[in-house]
Scaffold this motif. Structure first.
Motif, PDB file in Angstrom:
ATOM      1  N   ASP A  36      -3.027  -2.596  -2.590  1.00  0.00           N
ATOM      2  CA  ASP A  36      -3.791  -1.471  -3.120  1.00  0.00           C
ATOM      3  C   ASP A  36      -3.726  -1.555  -4.645  1.00  0.00           C
ATOM      4  OD1 ASP A  36      -5.252   0.830  -3.271  1.00  0.00           O
ATOM      5  OD2 ASP A  36      -3.791   2.099  -2.218  1.00  0.00           O
ATOM      6  N   TRP A  37      -4.433  -0.639  -5.352  1.00  0.00           N
ATOM      7  CA  TRP A  37      -4.478  -0.696  -6.809  1.00  0.00           C
ATOM      8  C   TRP A  37      -3.572   0.324  -7.485  1.00  0.00           C
ATOM      9  CZ3 TRP A  37      -5.198  -3.783 -10.575  1.00  0.00           C
ATOM     10  CH2 TRP A  37      -5.500  -3.336 -11.864  1.00  0.00           C
ATOM     11  N   LEU A  38      -3.628   1.573  -7.046  1.00  0.00           N
ATOM     12  CA  LEU A  38      -2.868   2.633  -7.706  1.00  0.00           C
ATOM     13  C   LEU A  38      -1.625   3.021  -6.912  1.00  0.00           C
ATOM     14  CD1 LEU A  38      -5.681   5.032  -8.997  1.00  0.00           C
ATOM     15  CD2 LEU A  38      -4.336   3.365 -10.299  1.00  0.00           C
ATOM     16  N   PHE A  39      -0.480   3.133  -7.636  1.00  0.00           N
ATOM     17  CA  PHE A  39       0.801   3.524  -7.041  1.00  0.00           C
ATOM     18  C   PHE A  39       1.463   4.527  -7.985  1.00  0.00           C
ATOM     19  CE2 PHE A  39      -0.184  -0.579  -5.336  1.00  0.00           C
ATOM     20  CZ  PHE A  39       0.272  -0.572  -4.022  1.00  0.00           C
ATOM     21  N   ASP A  40       1.366   5.818  -7.688  1.00  0.00           N
ATOM     22  CA  ASP A  40       2.013   6.866  -8.500  1.00  0.00           C
ATOM     23  C   ASP A  40       1.694   6.708  -9.990  1.00  0.00           C
ATOM     24  OD1 ASP A  40       3.207   8.019  -6.256  1.00  0.00           O
ATOM     25  OD2 ASP A  40       4.927   6.657  -6.385  1.00  0.00           O
ATOM     26  N   ALA A  83      -0.682  -0.422   9.862  1.00  0.00           N
ATOM     27  CA  ALA A  83      -1.854  -0.675  10.704  1.00  0.00           C
ATOM     28  C   ALA A  83      -2.498  -2.007  10.336  1.00  0.00           C
ATOM     29  CB  ALA A  83      -2.857   0.463  10.563  1.00  0.00           C
ATOM     30  N   LEU A  84      -2.574  -2.281   9.042  1.00  0.00           N
ATOM     31  CA  LEU A  84      -3.142  -3.552   8.607  1.00  0.00           C
ATOM     32  C   LEU A  84      -2.246  -4.712   9.028  1.00  0.00           C
ATOM     33  CD1 LEU A  84      -5.331  -5.070   7.157  1.00  0.00           C
ATOM     34  CD2 LEU A  84      -4.223  -4.544   4.968  1.00  0.00           C
ATOM     35  N   CYS A  85      -0.924  -4.520   8.956  1.00  0.00           N
ATOM     36  CA  CYS A  85      -0.001  -5.558   9.420  1.00  0.00           C
ATOM     37  C   CYS A  85      -0.204  -5.850  10.903  1.00  0.00           C
ATOM     38  CB  CYS A  85       1.441  -5.129   9.165  1.00  0.00           C
ATOM     39  SG  CYS A  85       1.956  -5.219   7.440  1.00  0.00           S
ATOM     40  N   ASP A  86      -0.404  -4.810  11.690  1.00  0.00           N
ATOM     41  CA  ASP A  86      -0.644  -5.001  13.128  1.00  0.00           C
ATOM     42  C   ASP A  86      -1.894  -5.833  13.359  1.00  0.00           C
ATOM     43  OD1 ASP A  86       1.594  -3.541  13.752  1.00  0.00           O
ATOM     44  OD2 ASP A  86       0.509  -1.672  14.125  1.00  0.00           O
ATOM     45  N   TYR A  87      -2.931  -5.553  12.591  1.00  0.00           N
ATOM     46  CA  TYR A  87      -4.187  -6.304  12.750  1.00  0.00           C
ATOM     47  C   TYR A  87      -3.982  -7.767  12.367  1.00  0.00           C
ATOM     48  CZ  TYR A  87      -9.168  -7.326  12.749  1.00  0.00           C
ATOM     49  OH  TYR A  87     -10.410  -7.861  13.030  1.00  0.00           O
ATOM     50  N   PHE A  88      -3.256  -8.002  11.284  1.00  0.00           N
ATOM     51  CA  PHE A  88      -2.971  -9.380  10.889  1.00  0.00           C
ATOM     52  C   PHE A  88      -2.172 -10.089  11.979  1.00  0.00           C
ATOM     53  CE2 PHE A  88      -3.521  -8.267   6.212  1.00  0.00           C
ATOM     54  CZ  PHE A  88      -4.657  -9.050   6.063  1.00  0.00           C
ATOM     55  N   ASP A 120       0.854  -1.189   0.000  1.00  0.00           N
ATOM     56  CA  ASP A 120       0.000   0.000   0.000  1.00  0.00           C
ATOM     57  C   ASP A 120       0.889   1.238   0.000  1.00  0.00           C
ATOM     58  OD1 ASP A 120      -1.839   2.150   0.723  1.00  0.00           O
ATOM     59  OD2 ASP A 120      -3.215   0.566   1.350  1.00  0.00           O
ATOM     60  N   ALA A 121       0.582   2.189  -0.857  1.00  0.00           N
ATOM     61  CA  ALA A 121       1.377   3.415  -0.932  1.00  0.00           C
ATOM     62  C   ALA A 121       1.309   4.220   0.353  1.00  0.00           C
ATOM     63  CB  ALA A 121       0.914   4.268  -2.110  1.00  0.00           C
ATOM     64  N   ASP A 122       0.259   4.036   1.120  1.00  0.00           N
ATOM     65  CA  ASP A 122       0.114   4.695   2.414  1.00  0.00           C
ATOM     66  C   ASP A 122       0.798   3.817   3.471  1.00  0.00           C
ATOM     67  OD1 ASP A 122      -0.687   5.730   4.862  1.00  0.00           O
ATOM     68  OD2 ASP A 122      -2.691   6.253   4.169  1.00  0.00           O
ATOM     69  N   GLN A 123       2.020   4.177   3.849  1.00  0.00           N
ATOM     70  CA  GLN A 123       2.797   3.355   4.766  1.00  0.00           C
ATOM     71  C   GLN A 123       2.095   3.159   6.100  1.00  0.00           C
ATOM     72  OE1 GLN A 123       5.557   1.757   4.070  1.00  0.00           O
ATOM     73  NE2 GLN A 123       6.084   0.993   6.096  1.00  0.00           N
ATOM     74  N   ALA A 124       1.473   4.208   6.617  1.00  0.00           N
ATOM     75  CA  ALA A 124       0.787   4.105   7.903  1.00  0.00           C
ATOM     76  C   ALA A 124      -0.371   3.118   7.822  1.00  0.00           C
ATOM     77  CB  ALA A 124       0.290   5.476   8.349  1.00  0.00           C
ATOM     78  N   ALA A 125      -1.113   3.173   6.710  1.00  0.00           N
ATOM     79  CA  ALA A 125      -2.238   2.250   6.537  1.00  0.00           C
ATOM     80  C   ALA A 125      -1.740   0.812   6.421  1.00  0.00           C
ATOM     81  CB  ALA A 125      -3.040   2.639   5.300  1.00  0.00           C
TER      82      ALA A 125
END
Length: 284
Positions: free
Chosen positions: A210-214, A174-179, A166-171
């Motif tokens: 995610d789908w879009l990256f730059d 956070a998802l890694c923490d949940y996993f 995901d291009a949003d590192q924080a997101a």
């Protein structure tokens, strides 16, 4: 030799712990709460300990005794356990038997004479003890072993590896923490190139992207997963770009059809995502 503390042992230790607490002014109603505080247990765990229905470890017995300033031997009761040797003390040791080597708790008696025999003997090595089977005459400084307990550690199931791109590192983190909270080993990647490099070096049990990256889509990365060493890894596409019109619905549809991709719109409902992932990995 036992693999777990027997029920009789657990009951005997529990009886001694309750008696110790009474001697130190801890009433019956407060004993479970006090034990939970000392051993950092839940109330139900502490209740089972004091009922004798849960085995006690050597470390727990020592901790309880130390909390009240008493010797741990008062809670072991070697003579009452039928060991038949007043000097027998429980010790942490390493058991060496054939190809097996592992930690144990051993009740170690007096030194053996040159003509005495025992099935297992203990040798002191600094502050530690080594237990071996004795087929012949014991060596010098060998002690008789009266009882051995092995407490096997339950092996932790292997945690499936999940790549979160995901291009949003924080997101992504956070998802890694949940996993991680749900039994997965997740790694975050905020660039498609970084994920591509990782894919050459290791395999992933599942990929969430995610789908879009730059200005680029994840289509090539998804195809690379299908050509990797783990081509059947479940792939989940998370995107909020369909609602904004940034992403092409036809392109995403084509990727779903060609590469068997599950698609979730952001913000994804994580409990449902984890349930779907667990089912696809056969962990449900």
């Amino acid at each position: 030799m036992t693999t777990e503390a027997t029920l009789a042992d657990s009951l005997a230790v529990a009886d001694r712990v309750r008696a110790l607490m009474v001697r130190h002014g801890i009433g019956k109603r407060q004993q479970t709460t006090e034990l939970c505080r000392i051993l950092d247990l839940s109330f139900s765990q502490g209740h089972r300990k004091l009922r004798g229905s849960s085995p006690w470890t050597l470390a727990q017995i020592r901790k309880v005794a130390e909390a009240f300033g008493e010797a741990p031997t008062q809670l072991f009761g070697a003579q009452e356990n039928g060991l038949g040797a007043p000097g027998a003390q429980p010790r942490e040791a390493m058991l060496n038997m054939g190809a097996f080597e592992g930690p144990c708790i051993a009740w170690i008696g007096e030194p053996l004479g040159p003509y005495e025999r025992a099935e297992f003997v203990a040798y002191g090595e600094g502050e530690r003890w080594r237990i071996v089977r004795c087929d012949g005459a014991p060596g010098e400084r060998a002690h008789e072993v009266l009882k051995i307990e092995i407490h096997p550690r339950r092996g932790e199931a292997e945690r499936p590896a999940v790549a979160v791109v995901d291009a949003d590192q924080a997101a992504a983190e956070a998802l890694c923490d949940y996993f991680a909270q749900n039994g997965f080993a997740a790694t975050a990647y905020d660039r498609l190139a970084a994920f591509a490099d990782a894919l050459h070096a290791q395999t992933f049990d599942a990929v969430v992207t995610d789908w879009l990256f730059d200005g680029h889509t994840a289509a090539a990365a998804i195809e690379a997963v299908r050509r990797s060493a783990r081509p059947d890894a479940p792939i989940f596409l998370l995107t909020g770009d369909l609602l904004t019109g940034k992403a092409s619905e036809s392109e995403i549809s084509e990727v779903i059809r060609r590469f068997d991709v599950a698609c979730y719109e952001k913000p994804a409902r994580l409990a449902i995502l984890v349930a779907d992932l667990s089912k696809r990995l056969g962990r449900a």
